[in-house]
Design a protein around this motif. Structure first.
Motif, short mmCIF file in Angstrom:
data_model
loop_
_atom_site.label_atom_id
_atom_site.label_comp_id
_atom_site.label_asym_id
_atom_site.label_seq_id
_atom_site.Cartn_x
_atom_site.Cartn_y
_atom_site.Cartn_z
N ARG A 28 5.82 2.26 55.44
CA ARG A 28 4.41 2.28 55.07
C ARG A 28 3.62 3.29 55.88
O ARG A 28 2.71 3.94 55.35
CB ARG A 28 3.81 0.88 55.25
N TRP A 29 3.93 3.42 57.14
CA TRP A 29 3.19 4.37 57.99
C TRP A 29 3.39 5.80 57.50
O TRP A 29 2.42 6.56 57.36
CB TRP A 29 3.65 4.24 59.44
N ALA A 30 4.62 6.16 57.25
CA ALA A 30 4.89 7.52 56.78
C ALA A 30 4.28 7.76 55.41
O ALA A 30 3.66 8.81 55.16
CB ALA A 30 6.39 7.77 56.73
N LEU A 31 4.43 6.80 54.51
CA LEU A 31 3.88 6.97 53.16
C LEU A 31 2.36 7.06 53.20
O LEU A 31 1.75 7.84 52.45
CB LEU A 31 4.33 5.81 52.27
N ALA A 32 1.74 6.25 54.05
CA ALA A 32 0.28 6.31 54.17
C ALA A 32 -0.17 7.68 54.70
O ALA A 32 -1.16 8.24 54.23
CB ALA A 32 -0.21 5.20 55.09
N ALA A 33 0.56 8.20 55.70
CA ALA A 33 0.21 9.51 56.25
C ALA A 33 0.35 10.60 55.19
O ALA A 33 -0.52 11.47 55.04
CB ALA A 33 1.08 9.82 57.46
N VAL A 34 1.46 10.56 54.45
CA VAL A 34 1.69 11.57 53.42
C VAL A 34 0.63 11.48 52.33
O VAL A 34 0.09 12.50 51.87
CB VAL A 34 3.11 11.42 52.83
N THR A 36 -2.36 10.34 52.63
CA THR A 36 -3.61 10.84 53.21
C THR A 36 -3.67 12.36 53.19
O THR A 36 -4.70 12.96 52.87
CB THR A 36 -3.77 10.32 54.65
N VAL A 37 -2.56 12.98 53.53
CA VAL A 37 -2.51 14.44 53.52
C VAL A 37 -2.77 14.99 52.12
O VAL A 37 -3.50 15.97 51.94
CB VAL A 37 -1.15 14.93 54.06
N VAL A 38 -2.19 14.36 51.12
CA VAL A 38 -2.41 14.81 49.74
C VAL A 38 -3.89 14.75 49.40
O VAL A 38 -4.46 15.68 48.81
CB VAL A 38 -1.58 13.97 48.75
N ALA A 150 2.10 8.65 62.83
CA ALA A 150 1.26 8.82 61.64
C ALA A 150 0.08 9.75 61.94
O ALA A 150 -0.32 10.55 61.07
CB ALA A 150 0.77 7.46 61.15
N VAL A 151 -0.48 9.63 63.12
CA VAL A 151 -1.59 10.52 63.50
C VAL A 151 -1.14 11.98 63.46
O VAL A 151 -1.81 12.85 62.89
CB VAL A 151 -2.11 10.14 64.90
N VAL A 152 0.00 12.26 64.07
CA VAL A 152 0.53 13.63 64.05
C VAL A 152 0.80 14.08 62.62
O VAL A 152 0.50 15.22 62.24
CB VAL A 152 1.80 13.73 64.91
N ALA A 153 1.35 13.18 61.81
CA ALA A 153 1.67 13.53 60.43
C ALA A 153 0.42 13.86 59.63
O ALA A 153 0.46 14.72 58.73
CB ALA A 153 2.42 12.37 59.77
N VAL A 154 -0.70 13.22 59.93
CA VAL A 154 -1.95 13.52 59.25
C VAL A 154 -2.55 14.84 59.74
O VAL A 154 -3.09 15.63 58.95
CB VAL A 154 -2.95 12.37 59.45
N LEU A 155 -2.46 15.10 61.02
CA LEU A 155 -3.12 16.26 61.60
C LEU A 155 -2.38 17.57 61.37
O LEU A 155 -3.01 18.63 61.17
CB LEU A 155 -3.29 16.05 63.11
N ILE A 450 -8.05 9.51 60.57
CA ILE A 450 -8.20 9.98 59.19
C ILE A 450 -9.65 10.32 58.90
O ILE A 450 -9.97 11.37 58.32
CB ILE A 450 -7.68 8.91 58.20
N LEU A 451 -10.56 9.43 59.31
CA LEU A 451 -11.99 9.69 59.09
C LEU A 451 -12.43 10.96 59.82
O LEU A 451 -13.14 11.80 59.26
CB LEU A 451 -12.81 8.49 59.57
N GLY A 452 -12.02 11.09 61.08
CA GLY A 452 -12.38 12.28 61.84
C GLY A 452 -11.84 13.55 61.21
O GLY A 452 -12.53 14.58 61.14
#
Length: 750
Positions: A28-34, A36-38, A150-155, A450-452
């Motif tokens: 879930r963490w990885a999927l949520a990060a991915v 979010t990136v999309v 997940a933070v790194v994956a989003v950034l 994510i918000l930031g």
């Protein structure tokens, strides 16, 4: 002594080398990060719908995808095309992805969908998402926590150079960079968790066969770094497995790059000297702004300086490094030696000389440096951080202010926007520290990041809506590329540079955009070029021919008595209007040239004039001149070969000139290859006693069969090894599965 991470999970850094990396079973963490990136990757489109269709994408990559997809639909791959001249040696070019199934799929997608902007946008957002998934797994392989992974994956996908240069334009750079974390994770899995070696091989194969040398170079660094980690952990047997994967990938790299290396002596990339022009060379003061979202760094390139894009930006969370305890981080250095080594290599390439042989534009390595910095930060905040305090809050804000100060040093007139970016970064950092101090819930941390990131990305694209690289204004609809040169048959040479004003593409096109047109135009893009040919025609990498060489094109060659256009088998010439009044010494053939005998001007508008031959000639590739007394018959030509029968030849032998570049790789049977006419045209010396003989001239990329053999060995070896490893794992039973799943296991020193 145990250390407690900021999300409340006990860590024990002192025994890190002895514990297998955690891959985790909760996706879930990885999927949520991915996901979010999309979503975040759509933000640039709110300000510039063509954001992902800039510069080299519209004039280079997208037309290649379309051309490749068209060939695939016909059941073939394009290896060589003489009528494209210095751009037609596709194997030596290396960046067509001829061995890459992912690029094939992209080509089929491009050939099936008529909107170029849509295709480019979908492909690039997909690879930004791919990079996010790889970053998550890579941080987890260093035993980073799920939230910080997940933070790194989003950034990571929104670092400045990646988003504004690679994602906007240099898409092959995006491909290989996005794939590297996956290969790195696969190699570490092979080293530390007895993972199947076919996983990093397949991922590495896809990366290498994109054909972008910086990605392959960094992959070599990653393999070496993984071996360093294995040596420090005394995992000799597992290190041999990594070395085996590296050897197989080396065979793949040999197949992809060796033809280009052997072709290099006749190209513009044959210089192996090292020097520095500071072109696209980052500096340390720019690096100091890595946490400042709206900085304008003083980074030279294909743009004005300071550059109107945050190209040195890495992430607004970098000031959180103040949470890392040196005493807790120190025991982790040994197990992170490979990560630090990759960072050191990336820093050397980024901040070193601007030109090192074929390697140019050091800024291209910034995405790899950003990758290391964020993975390192995620790992340290997971395993070596302390609870926030007033002093650490002050320290983090001091870093924000310091970064803003360096940004102001480089662009004083931009101080208001720099200040706004600093406020956004400071607010985000304060909010993260508050969550870590009072809440500590993992999802809260990720939600704040994510918000930031959403606010930062929105602000960046409000102030910097476009890539600093140019938008040539090429149209979205593929059908619009058919307007230029309607009904013009045979090979065409364009003289001059388009103005890129308005709907200029209705009259002419630029670089690889000609692949989307029915005309066979010489002027397409080549990253390697052919030195002698490009110098004579004053043709740059994008295929632009100087107006000043116009007279040379119609001048008589002293050896053959034919014009250069005759020797090139050019059937039509498009002469572009030169904007403004020509300065002294500048030619303007559009205004001044007279139509020569044997040619007719068929169209003229405010953009260009088109001349065509009164008597059409066949396209490039065939015989264009024979020496006096040399008579040929039964001439047969295709893209790779020419065959002819010699009916007569002088007593001292004869010569035949072909309208082909003298690329290394030609094999001549029944004659011999002579000295190239004008330094670039393939010339055949026919022996005196060859009357009645058949001569064949065939092009095969240098070392082609050795390359195919290397590729076959790599694929067969990896397949056999992968099957063997899978069978062995099944026989080992559930214990091996536990290790694979990431549950702690005491390692054996080999």
């Amino acid at each position: 002594m145990s250390a407690t991470s900021t999300h409340g999970v006990a860590q024990s850094p002192t025994d890190d080398v002895r514990v297998e990396p955690v891959t985790g079973r909760d996706p879930r963490w990885a999927l949520a990060a991915v996901a979010t990136v999309v979503v975040l990757a759509l933000v640039p489109l709110l300000f510039e719908p063509r954001f992902y269709f800039a510069d080299d994408t519209q004039a280079g990559a997208y037309p290649i995808w379309f051309q490749l997809g068209g060939h695939l639909l016909q059941g073939e791959l394009p290896f060589f095309e003489p009528s494209r001249w210095m751009a037609g040696n596709y194997v030596a070019e290396g960046q067509w992805g001829l061995f890459n199934p992912v690029v094939w799929l992209i080509g089929l997608f491009a050939a099936s969908v008529g909107d170029a902007v849509l295709v480019s946008t979908v492909v690039k957002i997909a690879f930004l998402a791919i990079s996010s998934g790889g970053a998550y797994l890579l941080v987890r392989s260093y035993r980073g926590s799920r939230p910080w992974s997940a933070v790194v994956a989003v950034l990571l996908p929104f670092t400045g150079f990646t988003l504004y240069v690679d994602a906007a334009s240099w898409v092959t750079a995006l491909f290989v960079w996005a794939l590297l974390p996956w290969v790195w994770w696969g190699l570490r899995r092979t080293l530390l968790a007895h993972g199947n070696p076919v996983v990093p091989f397949v991922l590495g194969y896809v990366l290498i066969t994109v054909g972008y040398v910086h990605g392959t170079l960094m992959l070599c660094v990653v393999i070496a770094a993984t071996l360093l980690d294995g040596a420090l952990a005394r995992r000799w047997r597992d290190s041999l497995r990594v070395l085996g994967v590296g050897a197989l990938l080396g065979l793949v790299a040999l197949a992809v790059y060796l033809p280009g290396v052997l072709t290099a002596p006749v190209t513009a990339r044959g210089d192996d000297s090292i020097f520095n022009t500071n072109f696209m060379s980052p500096d340390l003061s720019g690096l100091a702004t890595a946490g400042t979202p709206l900085a304008q760094p003083w980074l030279t390139g294909f743009w004005a300086v300071p550059v109107a894009a945050p190209l040195m930006y890495v992430a607004w969370v970098l000031p959180l490094v103040v949470l890392v305890s040196p005493s807790r981080a120190r025991p982790l250095l040994r197990s992170s030696a490979g990560l630090l080594a990759v960072g050191a290599a990336a820093a050397f390439l980024a901040f070193g000389p601007s030109d090192m042989g074929p390697l140019r534009f050091p800024g291209r390595v910034l995405p790899y440096l950003s990758l290391v910095l964020l993975v390192l930060l995620g790992m340290l905040l997971s395993r070596a951080s302390v609870r926030p305090s007033r002093g650490r809050l002050v320290g983090s804000l001091a870093l924000v202010v310091g970064g803003a100060a360096f940004a102001w040093f480089e662009s004083p007139g931009w101080w208001k926007v720099i200040g706004l970016g600093a406020v956004l970064a400071a607010a985000g950092v304060v909010l993260v520290l508050r969550v870590l101090a009072r809440d500590g819930r993992s999802w809260s941390l990720v939600a704040v990041v994510i918000l930031g990131t959403l606010l930062v990305t929105t602000a960046q694209h409000y102030f910097f809506p476009r890539s600093p690289l140019p938008d040539f204004g090429l149209p979205e609809s593929r059908t619009d590329y058919s307007h230029a040169l309607p009904g013009v048959d045979g090979d065409v040479l364009v003289v001059g540079r388009p103005t890129f004003d308005g709907e200029w593409w209705r009259s002419t096109l630029y670089a690889n955009a000609w692949y989307l047109n029915d005309a066979d135009v010489v002027n397409v893009y080549s990253p390697i070029a052919h030195r002698a040919f490009s110098e004579e025609l004053c043709m740059d990498a994008h295929g632009v021919v100087c107006w000043e060489v116009f007279d040379t094109l119609f001048a008589e060659d002293p050896t053959t008595g034919r014009s250069v256009l005759d020797l090139l088998s050019v059937n039509a010439v498009q002469i572009l209007a030169r904007p403004g009044a020509p300065q002294e010494g500048q030619a303007d053939p559009y205004e001044d040239a007279s139509v020569p005998e044997g040619w007719t001007e068929v169209t003229r508008d405010e953009v260009s004039a088109v001349w065509v031959r009164d008597e059409p000639v066949e396209g490039a590739g065939g015989v264009v001149w024979t020496a006096p007394g040399t008579v040929l018959s039964q001439v047969e030509t295709d893209s790779r070969s020419v065959t002819f029968q010699v009916d007569a030849v002088p007593a001292d032998g004869g010569q035949v000139v072909l309208s082909r570049l003298d690329w290394p790789g030609y094999d001549v049977v029944g004659a011999s290859q002579g000295e190239s006419l004008r330094g670039y045209l393939l010339t055949i010396d026919v022996p005196a006693a060859s009357e009645g003989e058949t001569v064949s001239v065939t092009f095969t990329p240098p070392a082609w069969y050795a390359c195919l053999a290397a590729l076959a060995i790599a694929l067969a070896g990896a397949s056999a090894w992968g099957v063997t490893a899978a069978v062995s794992r099944r026989r080992r039973g559930p214990t091996a599965g536990a290790v694979e799943a990431g549950r702690p296991s005491v390692s054996r020193p080999g």
